[in-house]
Design a protein around this motif. Structure first.
Motif, PDB file in Angstrom:
ATOM      1  N   HIS A  53       3.792  -1.106   0.130  1.00 63.92           N
ATOM      2  CA  HIS A  53       3.330  -1.452  -1.214  1.00 63.92           C
ATOM      3  C   HIS A  53       2.244  -2.512  -1.119  1.00 63.92           C
ATOM      4  O   HIS A  53       1.954  -3.019  -0.032  1.00 63.92           O
ATOM      5  CB  HIS A  53       4.490  -1.901  -2.099  1.00 63.92           C
ATOM      6  N   HIS A  54       1.678  -2.879  -2.259  1.00 66.77           N
ATOM      7  CA  HIS A  54       0.421  -3.618  -2.264  1.00 66.77           C
ATOM      8  C   HIS A  54       0.533  -5.134  -2.186  1.00 66.77           C
ATOM      9  O   HIS A  54      -0.495  -5.805  -2.116  1.00 66.77           O
ATOM     10  CB  HIS A  54      -0.374  -3.272  -3.537  1.00 66.77           C
ATOM     11  N   HIS A  55       1.706  -5.719  -2.195  1.00 67.28           N
ATOM     12  CA  HIS A  55       1.814  -7.174  -2.185  1.00 67.28           C
ATOM     13  C   HIS A  55       1.144  -7.768  -0.945  1.00 67.28           C
ATOM     14  O   HIS A  55       1.223  -7.208   0.149  1.00 67.28           O
ATOM     15  CB  HIS A  55       3.270  -7.609  -2.273  1.00 67.28           C
ATOM     16  N   ASN A  78      -2.540   3.860  -4.192  1.00 66.92           N
ATOM     17  CA  ASN A  78      -2.878   2.673  -4.960  1.00 66.92           C
ATOM     18  C   ASN A  78      -4.277   2.216  -4.555  1.00 66.92           C
ATOM     19  O   ASN A  78      -4.474   1.749  -3.433  1.00 66.92           O
ATOM     20  CB  ASN A  78      -1.857   1.552  -4.711  1.00 66.92           C
ATOM     21  N   PRO A  79      -5.251   2.333  -5.468  1.00 64.97           N
ATOM     22  CA  PRO A  79      -6.625   1.960  -5.117  1.00 64.97           C
ATOM     23  C   PRO A  79      -6.791   0.485  -4.793  1.00 64.97           C
ATOM     24  O   PRO A  79      -7.803   0.094  -4.209  1.00 64.97           O
ATOM     25  CB  PRO A  79      -7.431   2.348  -6.367  1.00 64.97           C
ATOM     26  N   GLU A  80      -5.791  -0.356  -5.162  1.00 64.79           N
ATOM     27  CA  GLU A  80      -5.865  -1.771  -4.815  1.00 64.79           C
ATOM     28  C   GLU A  80      -5.831  -1.982  -3.302  1.00 64.79           C
ATOM     29  O   GLU A  80      -6.305  -3.001  -2.807  1.00 64.79           O
ATOM     30  CB  GLU A  80      -4.708  -2.544  -5.459  1.00 64.79           C
ATOM     31  N   ILE A  81      -5.270  -1.031  -2.577  1.00 65.87           N
ATOM     32  CA  ILE A  81      -5.211  -1.121  -1.123  1.00 65.87           C
ATOM     33  C   ILE A  81      -6.337  -0.247  -0.577  1.00 65.87           C
ATOM     34  O   ILE A  81      -6.147   0.920  -0.236  1.00 65.87           O
ATOM     35  CB  ILE A  81      -3.846  -0.667  -0.580  1.00 65.87           C
ATOM     36  N   GLY A  82      -7.516  -0.828  -0.480  1.00 67.94           N
ATOM     37  CA  GLY A  82      -8.692  -0.038  -0.149  1.00 67.94           C
ATOM     38  C   GLY A  82      -8.755   0.435   1.287  1.00 67.94           C
ATOM     39  O   GLY A  82      -9.537   1.331   1.611  1.00 67.94           O
ATOM     40  N   ARG A  87      -3.366   8.587   1.998  1.00 66.19           N
ATOM     41  CA  ARG A  87      -2.478   8.200   0.896  1.00 66.19           C
ATOM     42  C   ARG A  87      -1.350   9.209   0.773  1.00 66.19           C
ATOM     43  O   ARG A  87      -1.569  10.420   0.851  1.00 66.19           O
ATOM     44  CB  ARG A  87      -3.271   8.066  -0.403  1.00 66.19           C
ATOM     45  N   THR A 110       7.614  -2.628  -7.018  1.00 69.97           N
ATOM     46  CA  THR A 110       6.285  -2.292  -7.514  1.00 69.97           C
ATOM     47  C   THR A 110       6.298  -0.799  -7.814  1.00 69.97           C
ATOM     48  O   THR A 110       7.129  -0.059  -7.268  1.00 69.97           O
ATOM     49  CB  THR A 110       5.177  -2.587  -6.485  1.00 69.97           C
ATOM     50  N   ASP A 112       4.048   1.332  -6.961  1.00 72.65           N
ATOM     51  CA  ASP A 112       3.447   2.132  -5.887  1.00 72.65           C
ATOM     52  C   ASP A 112       4.324   2.197  -4.641  1.00 72.65           C
ATOM     53  O   ASP A 112       3.932   2.784  -3.639  1.00 72.65           O
ATOM     54  CB  ASP A 112       2.077   1.568  -5.507  1.00 72.65           C
ATOM     55  N   GLU A 145       7.448  -4.756 -11.423  1.00 71.71           N
ATOM     56  CA  GLU A 145       6.688  -3.771 -12.192  1.00 71.71           C
ATOM     57  C   GLU A 145       7.563  -2.710 -12.850  1.00 71.71           C
ATOM     58  O   GLU A 145       7.202  -2.188 -13.901  1.00 71.71           O
ATOM     59  CB  GLU A 145       5.641  -3.110 -11.284  1.00 71.71           C
TER      60      GLU A 145
END
Length: 259
Positions: A53-55, A78-82, A87, A110, A112, A145
């Motif tokens: 996940h993105h944390h 999750n686009p936050e993790i570029g 994916r 979260t 994602d 979330e």
């Protein structure tokens, strides 16, 4: 043969290192420095990164690792993790050092969040679960979330895995989790024994994880919300709210948030 070891990071994170024949994959590298140190000391070549996940404490070291070695990065949509190169969604399968892992979607901590599950082909090896911050030894992640219903459903998905599954979570929260679990079920004999064992391990400076899923089912209150024993204990304390597993989970999670 797949070797798995923990790389401590920050105050209580574990970055999991999977190694086979000199090649390594890491799970949730929030910090690159300790990973690079271990790779150098053991003469290992990094060949991949798994993200749950993105944390930041799970992805913060990815870019620095990629600067040293360009490798595949598997993770959620999750686009936050570029930096993710592949994916993944529920039901996807990936090959990690010659071992097949299935992807589970486990939102709640979260939205994602995913987990990685390996079911070995031979009965001599235990199944493996890398679950990030969804399921902890003796506890579960906060719902940053998702809703209680979403988180409960994710935990039930993990609870339905084989009982001999080794659970590799991402934090050393076990003693605090078991202290709360004792408040929920003070008469749970298996829990009392587990708390004593975990304290001995920590006194020796040893990790309490991975844990066994069967042990989680017997002692982790967040996997026991539908059991008569846990509900009776909550009722005796005047805390039982609702009767469905999700309703009981919401009560227990809210209690833990202020414990």
């Amino acid at each position: 043969m797949l070797s798995i070891s923990a790389i401590p990071a920050f105050n209580d994170n574990y970055i999991w290192l999977l190694e086979r024949s000199g090649q390594a994959v890491v799970v949730d590298p929030g910090d690159a420095e300790p990973v690079l140190k271990v790779l150098s000391e053991q003469g290992l070549s990094l060949t991949g990164i798994l993200i749950t996940h993105h944390h930041f404490d799970h992805v913060g070291g990815v870019e620095d690792l990629l600067a040293e070695q360009a490798v595949p990065v598997w993770g959620p949509h999750n686009p936050e993790i570029g930096s993710i190169s592949q994916r993944l969604s529920a039901g996807d399968k990936i090959e990690v050092l010659g071992h097949s892992f299935s992807v589970l979607e486990v939102p709640g901590h979260t939205m994602d969040h995913i987990a990685y599950f390996h079911q070995p082909s031979d009965s001599a090896s235990a199944p493996l679960l890398f679950c990030g911050d969804t399921l902890f030894a003796g506890g579960c992640g906060r719902m940053f979330e998702g809703t209680a219903e979403v988180m409960h459903r994710s935990l039930q998905l993990l609870a339905d895995l084989p009982a001999d599954t080794l659970v590799y979570c991402a934090h050393e929260y076990t003693l605090a989790n078991l202290e709360f679990a004792r408040a929920v079920e003070p008469d749970n004999a298996a829990l009392i024994e587990r708390q004593q064992k975990a304290q001995r391990l920590r006194d020796l400076g040893q990790a309490t994880v991975p844990s066994l899923l069967a042990e989680e089912l017997a002692t982790n209150p967040f996997l026991r919300c539908q059991t008569a024993e846990l509900q009776a204990s909550l009722k005796a304390q005047g805390r039982l709210e609702g009767s469905s597993g999700a309703e009981v989970f919401a009560t227990v999670r809210a209690w833990k948030d202020t414990f």
